[in-house]
Design a protein around this motif. Structure first.
Motif, short mmCIF file in Angstrom:
data_model
loop_
_atom_site.label_atom_id
_atom_site.label_comp_id
_atom_site.label_asym_id
_atom_site.label_seq_id
_atom_site.Cartn_x
_atom_site.Cartn_y
_atom_site.Cartn_z
N ILE A 22 1.14 -1.44 0.05
CA ILE A 22 0.37 -0.30 -0.10
C ILE A 22 1.11 1.40 -0.02
O ILE A 22 0.41 2.19 0.48
CB ILE A 22 -1.43 0.02 1.17
N SER A 23 2.03 1.07 0.12
CA SER A 23 2.68 2.17 -0.28
C SER A 23 2.37 3.35 -1.07
O SER A 23 2.96 4.65 -0.84
CB SER A 23 4.53 1.71 -0.36
N SER A 24 2.05 3.11 -2.10
CA SER A 24 1.41 4.04 -3.34
C SER A 24 0.07 4.82 -3.41
O SER A 24 -0.36 5.16 -3.12
CB SER A 24 1.83 3.60 -5.09
N GLY A 25 -0.61 3.84 -1.64
CA GLY A 25 -1.81 4.50 -1.63
C GLY A 25 -2.49 5.41 -0.77
O GLY A 25 -1.17 5.60 0.28
N THR A 26 -3.28 5.91 0.07
CA THR A 26 -3.48 6.53 1.03
C THR A 26 -4.45 6.15 2.04
O THR A 26 -5.79 5.15 1.25
CB THR A 26 -4.70 7.90 0.27
N VAL A 27 -4.61 5.28 2.89
CA VAL A 27 -5.56 4.22 3.79
C VAL A 27 -6.44 5.44 4.77
O VAL A 27 -5.47 6.43 5.95
CB VAL A 27 -4.41 2.99 4.52
N THR A 28 -7.21 5.22 4.82
CA THR A 28 -8.66 5.75 5.84
C THR A 28 -9.97 5.36 6.12
O THR A 28 -9.77 3.92 5.38
CB THR A 28 -9.28 7.35 5.18
N ALA A 29 -9.86 5.75 7.54
CA ALA A 29 -10.97 4.46 8.28
C ALA A 29 -12.19 5.22 8.90
O ALA A 29 -11.70 6.40 9.34
CB ALA A 29 -9.92 3.73 9.65
N VAL A 30 -13.01 4.49 9.21
CA VAL A 30 -13.69 5.16 9.63
C VAL A 30 -14.92 4.02 10.95
O VAL A 30 -14.79 3.40 10.62
CB VAL A 30 -15.01 6.15 8.75
N ILE A 31 -15.14 4.77 11.91
CA ILE A 31 -15.59 4.13 13.12
C ILE A 31 -17.24 4.63 12.71
O ILE A 31 -17.22 6.06 13.43
CB ILE A 31 -15.26 4.04 13.98
N LYS A 32 -18.06 3.94 12.76
CA LYS A 32 -19.57 4.13 13.12
C LYS A 32 -20.70 3.63 13.86
O LYS A 32 -20.39 2.51 13.49
CB LYS A 32 -19.99 5.36 12.10
N ARG A 33 -21.56 4.13 14.63
CA ARG A 33 -22.59 3.19 14.82
C ARG A 33 -23.50 2.26 14.21
O ARG A 33 -23.47 1.19 14.43
CB ARG A 33 -23.73 3.94 15.90
N ASP A 34 -23.27 2.92 13.03
CA ASP A 34 -24.03 2.03 11.68
C ASP A 34 -24.22 1.92 10.19
O ASP A 34 -23.59 3.13 10.12
CB ASP A 34 -25.42 2.04 11.93
N THR A 35 -24.19 1.22 9.84
CA THR A 35 -23.81 1.19 7.91
C THR A 35 -25.01 2.84 7.10
O THR A 35 -23.96 3.05 6.17
CB THR A 35 -24.28 0.12 7.29
N SER A 36 -25.52 3.19 8.14
CA SER A 36 -26.77 3.99 7.47
C SER A 36 -26.70 4.91 7.74
O SER A 36 -27.25 6.49 7.12
CB SER A 36 -28.13 3.47 8.34
N ILE A 37 -25.42 5.52 8.84
CA ILE A 37 -24.91 6.59 8.45
C ILE A 37 -23.76 7.37 8.32
O ILE A 37 -22.85 6.37 7.50
CB ILE A 37 -24.21 6.87 10.17
N ASP A 38 -23.92 8.75 7.08
CA ASP A 38 -22.88 8.55 5.94
C ASP A 38 -21.13 8.70 7.13
O ASP A 38 -21.12 9.70 8.14
CB ASP A 38 -23.63 10.51 5.62
N ASP A 39 -20.43 8.77 5.69
CA ASP A 39 -19.48 9.46 6.75
C ASP A 39 -18.79 10.29 6.64
O ASP A 39 -17.62 10.47 7.88
CB ASP A 39 -17.89 7.89 5.50
N ASP A 40 -19.43 11.51 5.94
CA ASP A 40 -19.26 12.74 6.60
C ASP A 40 -19.65 13.05 7.73
O ASP A 40 -20.12 14.30 8.39
CB ASP A 40 -19.05 13.55 5.91
#
Length: 103
Positions: A22-40
């Motif tokens: 993954i050295s040429s990429g950008t990794v991000t993650a989210v943690i949220k209460r439910d899949t229906s919640i928008d990432d932002d």
């Protein structure tokens, strides 16, 4: 994971069951209460390199994500996903649920 833990967990990003460089990429993650919640949504916990996400070994796709006590405060389930952006394309490479056990 136990209630009130403040911990980090490691994951390995793979492709076809082989470690992914993954050295040429950008990794991000989210943690949220439910899949229906928008990432932002403001309730979503955002993780990026240097801000709760560490690239442990880029050549083998190993990342570590800090899971804050706000997630583990009460017995519950939280959805997480890890995204990888390479060459202008973003893909969810790992997702699942974090289960918080009552202690």
């Amino acid at each position: 994971m136990s209630q009130r833990d403040d911990t980090a967990k490691q994951w390995q990003i793979t492709a076809n069951n082989l470690p992914l460089n993954i050295s040429s990429g950008t990794v991000t993650a989210v943690i949220k209460r439910d899949t229906s919640i928008d990432d932002d949504d403001p309730t979503v916990i955002q993780r990026s390199e240097g801000s709760g996400l560490t690239i442990v070994d880029a050549a083998t796709g190993k990342v570590e994500i800090v899971i804050p006590t706000s997630v583990t405060q009460y017995p519950s389930s939280w959805f997480y996903k890890i995204d990888l952006e390479i060459d202008g394309r973003t893909e969810t490479v790992i997702d699942g649920w974090i289960q918080i056990a009552d202690t």
